[in-house]
Design an enzyme around this catalytic site. Structure first.
Site, mmCIF file in Angstrom:
data_model
loop_
_atom_site.group_PDB
_atom_site.id
_atom_site.type_symbol
_atom_site.label_atom_id
_atom_site.label_comp_id
_atom_site.label_asym_id
_atom_site.label_seq_id
_atom_site.Cartn_x
_atom_site.Cartn_y
_atom_site.Cartn_z
ATOM 1 N N ASP A 42 -1.434 1.533 -4.166
ATOM 2 C CA ASP A 42 -2.341 0.421 -4.475
ATOM 3 C C ASP A 42 -3.779 0.894 -4.658
ATOM 4 O O ASP A 42 -4.684 0.083 -4.844
ATOM 5 C CB ASP A 42 -2.257 -0.683 -3.420
ATOM 6 C CG ASP A 42 -2.896 -0.293 -2.102
ATOM 7 O OD1 ASP A 42 -2.767 0.887 -1.718
ATOM 8 O OD2 ASP A 42 -3.509 -1.157 -1.448
ATOM 9 N N SER A 72 0.813 -1.208 0.000
ATOM 10 C CA SER A 72 0.000 0.000 0.000
ATOM 11 C C SER A 72 0.853 1.268 0.000
ATOM 12 O O SER A 72 1.622 1.502 -0.920
ATOM 13 C CB SER A 72 -0.977 -0.034 1.174
ATOM 14 O OG SER A 72 -1.947 0.973 1.059
ATOM 15 N N ASP A 119 -6.129 2.130 -2.801
ATOM 16 C CA ASP A 119 -7.252 2.020 -1.866
ATOM 17 C C ASP A 119 -7.476 3.375 -1.194
ATOM 18 O O ASP A 119 -8.594 3.841 -1.066
ATOM 19 C CB ASP A 119 -7.066 0.883 -0.856
ATOM 20 C CG ASP A 119 -5.861 1.054 0.058
ATOM 21 O OD1 ASP A 119 -4.989 1.892 -0.238
ATOM 22 O OD2 ASP A 119 -5.790 0.329 1.072
ATOM 23 N N ASP A 142 -2.992 6.496 -3.404
ATOM 24 C CA ASP A 142 -1.725 5.898 -2.977
ATOM 25 C C ASP A 142 -1.365 4.762 -3.940
ATOM 26 O O ASP A 142 -2.141 4.446 -4.850
ATOM 27 C CB ASP A 142 -1.803 5.456 -1.514
ATOM 28 C CG ASP A 142 -2.658 4.226 -1.285
ATOM 29 O OD1 ASP A 142 -3.436 3.860 -2.188
ATOM 30 O OD2 ASP A 142 -2.561 3.622 -0.209
#
Length: 550
Positions: free
Chosen positions: A302, A148, A304, A300
């Site tokens: 990834d 992440s 999410d 960000d």
């Protein structure tokens, strides 16, 4: 020679460990050896297992991925019919070694007789899309190779059930308890079956996802779709897909932060990967200034987490997760008819949404910290209720229970840009819109502070317990001049609350490192007065616990 040194020697002499990892071992210092070669099993945090890519039982490497995958597959086998061939989605973000770790995970899955599905051309995949595909395409579960917004040298292991929701603590504890000791990971023998690896049709998946995403819109008109919006994907999974999605929605003036909108495993132009921090926005602000844009959106790596910033009176306002959660809840409840509406948020997120929900006949369900709890709560509540928004104080949200069970930057972008256009129609800013909410329901001040402390005990978790006991046993009746009306330790979440007449401060310790988090939610006063109160309370507890010596 102590046990750890014996393990280091074992790695250095083991035929399965390659030259590169052996060289990295030789360069480790004593504290790194203690961390990476600990004989304890890995810990699942609020979003899976994360650590730096390194050798050892706790570094993210091919051995640890194989070990964790074996445990995960065995757990999913245990909750399915015996001898049933299972289907697993395997995906990764843009980080280094993602392809290598993905191949390792697939090898373990197929060695155990199950099917592994991957995106075509080893394409990096956004976390919400991983959850969506598991949820919509009938997979038994999935493994997401992502860290992440962590630093660039980290990687991670995130696991899901058949609904696309992350496994909860009870499930990951079971997963780990059924695994042999960590030393076994070097000797795991695999017999992968390439015939059991299948590729997805990326284009088909993207188009279906876009069609589903469009349904999160509340008012789908074309007003002000030429609004200038600067976008950065921080060299992560959304760099192309987000721009494509926004064009699909009709936005014609998306300004790309070129240096940060391509897949770069080194993140050379994105020194900070967490949009919660202001220095992450520096490059995007230069683009905004050059193009006279007043809105910046950011995902960000990834995708999410989603963040939005707005220029007001020559100053950038960075909307927090609490603010975007309240804005989304208020807007949707004002403009859409719901059947039994509900909001899901964590115990440490703003209680402003409780007031909003009450006015519109909605209810708020609170969970432990971490979106995995929100995802599983949505699974339970969506059977008979309709989701308004799921959010946490850390930026990011979900606005539909029909798509996935993860924070979703694409959902957030679609709805918050719709709200920004609605504000433009009203000739107000997004910040004005939020201030109108506060004028209706009262001022709220939220603040999150993460404070490291210097642990002296061998087991710093014991020191954490001692600090909590110190706070509880202090029998405080006031803090920094403010009357204490409640002290409560929730034993399920390990969140300690000090309640005041106008709000609370809650304490939570990190499960993986010696850090104490302060969460403030204060109301009934001017913003300046509430901010001053929070700072006084924070200073009081730092001095009481001697945290300033960290």
């Amino acid at each position: 020679m102590d046990k750890l040194r014996l393990e280091v020697e074992r790695w250095l002499n083991h035929p399965n460990v390659n030259w590169e990892l052996k060289q990295q071992i030789k360069e480790l210092n004593e504290s790194e050896i203690q961390e990476l070669f600990s004989l304890e099993k890995p810990l699942f945090g609020t979003a899976g297992v994360r650590n730096k890519m390194a050798p050892g039982y706790h570094g993210m490497n091919v051995f640890s991925y194989a070990y964790l995958t074996q445990g995960y597959v065995k757990y999913i086998e245990s909750i399915n019919e015996p001898k049933r061939q299972l289907r697993f989605l395997v995906a990764r973000d843009t980080r280094k070694n993602g392809g290598l770790f993905l191949e390792t995970v697939c090898d373990v899955i197929t060695s155990m007789g199950h099917l592994a599905y991957v995106f075509d051309d080893n394409q990096p995949v956004s976390t919400p899309l991983v959850s969506h595909v598991i949820f919509k395409y009938g997979f038994s579960g999935g493994i997401n190779i992502t860290a992440s917004h962590n630093p660039k040298d980290d990687n991670g292991f995130k696991v899901y059930d058949h609904t696309g929701a992350q496994l909860l603590d009870t499930q990951t504890n079971q997963l780990l308890s059924d695994l042999p000791c960590v030393t076994s990971m070097l000797d795991l023998e695999l017999q992968p079956n390439p015939k059991f690896v299948h590729t997805l049709d990326n284009e088909k998946v993207y188009k279906n996802y876009f069609r589903e995403l469009k349904k999160v819109l509340v008012i789908n008109n074309n007003n002000f779709k030429d609004i200038k919006v600067v976008f950065s994907g921080l060299n992560g999974t959304s760099v192309c897909l987000m721009q494509r999605f926004l064009k699909y929605l009709g936005y014609s003036n998306i300004i790309s932060v070129e240096e940060q909108n391509w897949f770069d495993e080194n993140f050379e132009n994105a020194p900070n990967l967490n949009p919660e921090y202001k220095d992450t926005w520096i490059l995007a602000q230069k683009y905004a200034k050059k193009n006279n844009a007043k809105l910046i959106i950011m995902a960000d790596p990834d995708a999410d987490r989603f963040a939005i910033a707005e220029l007001n009176n020559n100053q950038w306002h960075y909307f927090s997760g609490n603010e975007t959660g309240a804005i989304t809840a208020y807007y949707k409840l004002n403009h859409k008819v719901f059947k039994s509406p509900y909001i899901v948020s964590t115990f440490v997120s703003t209680y402003l949404v409780n007031k909003i929900a009450k006015r519109y006949g909605a209810f708020v369900h609170r969970t432990n910290v971490g979106f995995k709890y929100i995802g599983q709560a949505i699974n339970e509540l969506s059977q008979t209720n309709e989701l308004v928004v799921g959010f946490e104080e850390a930026i990011g949200l979900i606005t539909s229970d029909k798509l996935n069970r993860e924070k979703d930057a694409y959902q957030a972008a679609a709805l918050l840009l719709e709200i920004a256009r609605h504000c433009k129609e009203q000739n107000i800013t997004l910040l004005d819109f939020y201030k109108r909410i506060l004028s209706e329901f009262g001022e709220y001040f939220n603040l999150t502070i993460s404070h490291p402390f210097k642990a002296t005990a061998t087991d710093w978790k014991e020191e954490i317990k001692a600090l909590f006991n110190q706070l509880i046993n202090a029998n405080l009746t006031e803090v920094a001049g403010f009357k204490v009306v409640k002290v409560h330790l929730d034993k399920q979440t390990n969140i300690l609350e000090f309640g005041f007449e106008n709000g609370w401060v809650k304490f939570r310790f990190s499960g993986t490192e010696p850090k104490l988090k302060f969460y403030f939610d204060l109301t009934n006063g001017t913003r300046e007065a509430l901010e001053k109160q929070a700072k006084k309370i924070y200073k009081f507890f730092v001095n009481l616990l001697k945290l300033n010596k960290a």
